[in-house]
Design a protein around this motif. Structure first.
Motif, PDB file in Angstrom:
ATOM      1  N   ARG A  27       0.818  -1.208   0.000  1.00 61.47           N
ATOM      2  CA  ARG A  27       0.000   0.000   0.000  1.00 61.47           C
ATOM      3  C   ARG A  27       0.858   1.268   0.000  1.00 61.47           C
ATOM      4  N   SER A  28       2.065   1.211   0.595  1.00 59.71           N
ATOM      5  CA  SER A  28       2.956   2.379   0.631  1.00 59.71           C
ATOM      6  C   SER A  28       4.091   2.164  -0.362  1.00 59.71           C
ATOM      7  N   LYS A  29       3.748   2.266  -1.644  1.00 66.63           N
ATOM      8  CA  LYS A  29       4.718   1.956  -2.687  1.00 66.63           C
ATOM      9  C   LYS A  29       5.891   2.931  -2.686  1.00 66.63           C
ATOM     10  N   ARG A  30       5.607   4.209  -2.432  1.00 68.84           N
ATOM     11  CA  ARG A  30       6.698   5.187  -2.406  1.00 68.84           C
ATOM     12  C   ARG A  30       7.667   4.908  -1.253  1.00 68.84           C
ATOM     13  N   ALA A  31       7.086   4.616  -0.097  1.00 62.82           N
ATOM     14  CA  ALA A  31       7.945   4.308   1.052  1.00 62.82           C
ATOM     15  C   ALA A  31       8.732   3.028   0.801  1.00 62.82           C
ATOM     16  N   THR A  32       8.081   2.049   0.159  1.00 60.96           N
ATOM     17  CA  THR A  32       8.763   0.786  -0.157  1.00 60.96           C
ATOM     18  C   THR A  32       9.911   1.011  -1.124  1.00 60.96           C
ATOM     19  N   LEU A  33       9.664   1.857  -2.153  1.00 62.55           N
ATOM     20  CA  LEU A  33      10.705   2.152  -3.132  1.00 62.55           C
ATOM     21  C   LEU A  33      11.881   2.877  -2.474  1.00 62.55           C
ATOM     22  N   ALA A  34      11.560   3.876  -1.637  1.00 71.99           N
ATOM     23  CA  ALA A  34      12.613   4.618  -0.960  1.00 71.99           C
ATOM     24  C   ALA A  34      13.429   3.714  -0.036  1.00 71.99           C
ATOM     25  N   LEU A  35      12.727   2.840   0.702  1.00 71.16           N
ATOM     26  CA  LEU A  35      13.411   1.915   1.596  1.00 71.16           C
ATOM     27  C   LEU A  35      14.299   0.943   0.825  1.00 71.16           C
ATOM     28  N   GLY A  36      13.776   0.453  -0.306  1.00 65.69           N
ATOM     29  CA  GLY A  36      14.557  -0.468  -1.124  1.00 65.69           C
ATOM     30  C   GLY A  36      15.804   0.173  -1.686  1.00 65.69           C
ATOM     31  N   MET A  37      15.689   1.442  -2.143  1.00 67.57           N
ATOM     32  CA  MET A  37      16.852   2.151  -2.669  1.00 67.57           C
ATOM     33  C   MET A  37      17.890   2.387  -1.582  1.00 67.57           C
ATOM     34  N   MET A  38      17.415   2.721  -0.377  1.00 66.14           N
ATOM     35  CA  MET A  38      18.344   2.946   0.729  1.00 66.14           C
ATOM     36  C   MET A  38      19.122   1.675   1.058  1.00 66.14           C
ATOM     37  N   ILE A  39      18.406   0.554   1.092  1.00 63.92           N
ATOM     38  CA  ILE A  39      19.073  -0.727   1.377  1.00 63.92           C
ATOM     39  C   ILE A  39      20.065  -1.078   0.267  1.00 63.92           C
ATOM     40  N   PHE A  40      19.649  -0.850  -0.990  1.00 62.68           N
ATOM     41  CA  PHE A  40      20.504  -1.161  -2.130  1.00 62.68           C
ATOM     42  C   PHE A  40      21.812  -0.368  -2.071  1.00 62.68           C
ATOM     43  N   PHE A  41      21.695   0.946  -1.863  1.00 65.71           N
ATOM     44  CA  PHE A  41      22.887   1.787  -1.807  1.00 65.71           C
ATOM     45  C   PHE A  41      23.747   1.472  -0.573  1.00 65.71           C
TER      46      PHE A  41
END
Length: 220
Positions: free
Chosen positions: A15-29
């Motif tokens: 439901r929180s796709k933006r938060a999920t995307l931001a969290l995923g990018m943070m983990i990736f970097f």
């Protein structure tokens, strides 16, 4: 309870796709930066080891070896080169000044193949085989106020012979810059009965394997 929290987490992510995307990018970097830093640390460590062993000592060193052991005995599979060193403690004389040091007699041609001490020469040139040259440290040259081309006298106690300063080196390492000098083994009046060695290995060779080979040959 565990299943409930799993479902809650999945619903939050969906439901929180933006938060999920931001969290995923943070983990990736974050993971990428950690891998990058780890690779740099490993590279620096390997480079420091290569630089320290390649300067003079090799991967394996031996001391006070009897003349019954030859250089050929140490050239087993996995060894790229074996350097022989003959140590002569004595006194270096020049124009009324003197300094106690250890003269290390080496094979210049073999040294050039494996060590990088010659890269630390700041004046003059490296010693050559069958020439009465001596390679001294910057500190010794400063103490004697001497330059390449000048003559010094070395007294080992059992023999006295003249040498011409071929070059002056500076490593920045106290062990090398104080108390030792180098000359060709071919010019020694008398070769010592015992010798030291530096064993250089081919890349990827484990030191334990080489030591085991020496043990099997009775060279331990």
């Amino acid at each position: 309870n565990f299943i409930f929290w799993i479902k809650t987490a999945l619903l939050f992510l969906l439901r929180s796709k933006r938060a999920t995307l931001a969290l995923g990018m943070m983990i990736f970097f974050a993971v990428g930066i950690l891998v990058f830093i780890s690779a740099i640390a490993v590279g620096i460590n390997d480079s420091m080891i290569r630089n320290s062993t390649g300067l003079y000592s090799g991967q394996i060193t031996g001391a006070h070896l009897p003349d019954t052991i030859t250089r050929q005995d140490l050239l087993v599979d996995g060894v790229s080169n074996v350097l022989q060193w003959f140590q002569l403690p004595g006194v270096l004389h020049h124009r009324g000044k003197k300094e106690r040091l250890t003269l290390i007699a080496v094979n210049p041609d073999q040294e050039l193949k494996s060590t990088s001490l010659w890269k630390k020469i700041i004046k003059g040139t490296y010693i050559k085989d069958n020439q009465f040259g001596i390679l001294i440290s910057h500190d010794t040259a400063k103490q004697f106020d001497i330059n390449p081309g000048e003559k010094v006298i070395f007294n080992s106690g059992s023999s006295v012979f003249p040498l011409i300063v071929a070059g002056i080196y500076k490593t920045g390492i106290n062990r090398f810059d104080n108390g030792i000098a180098f000359c060709p083994v071919s010019i020694l009046p008398d070769q010592p009965e015992h010798w030291d060695c530096a064993v250089f290995l081919t890349p990827g060779t484990d030191t334990k394997t080489i030591i085991a080979s020496y043990t099997q040959k009775g060279l331990n």
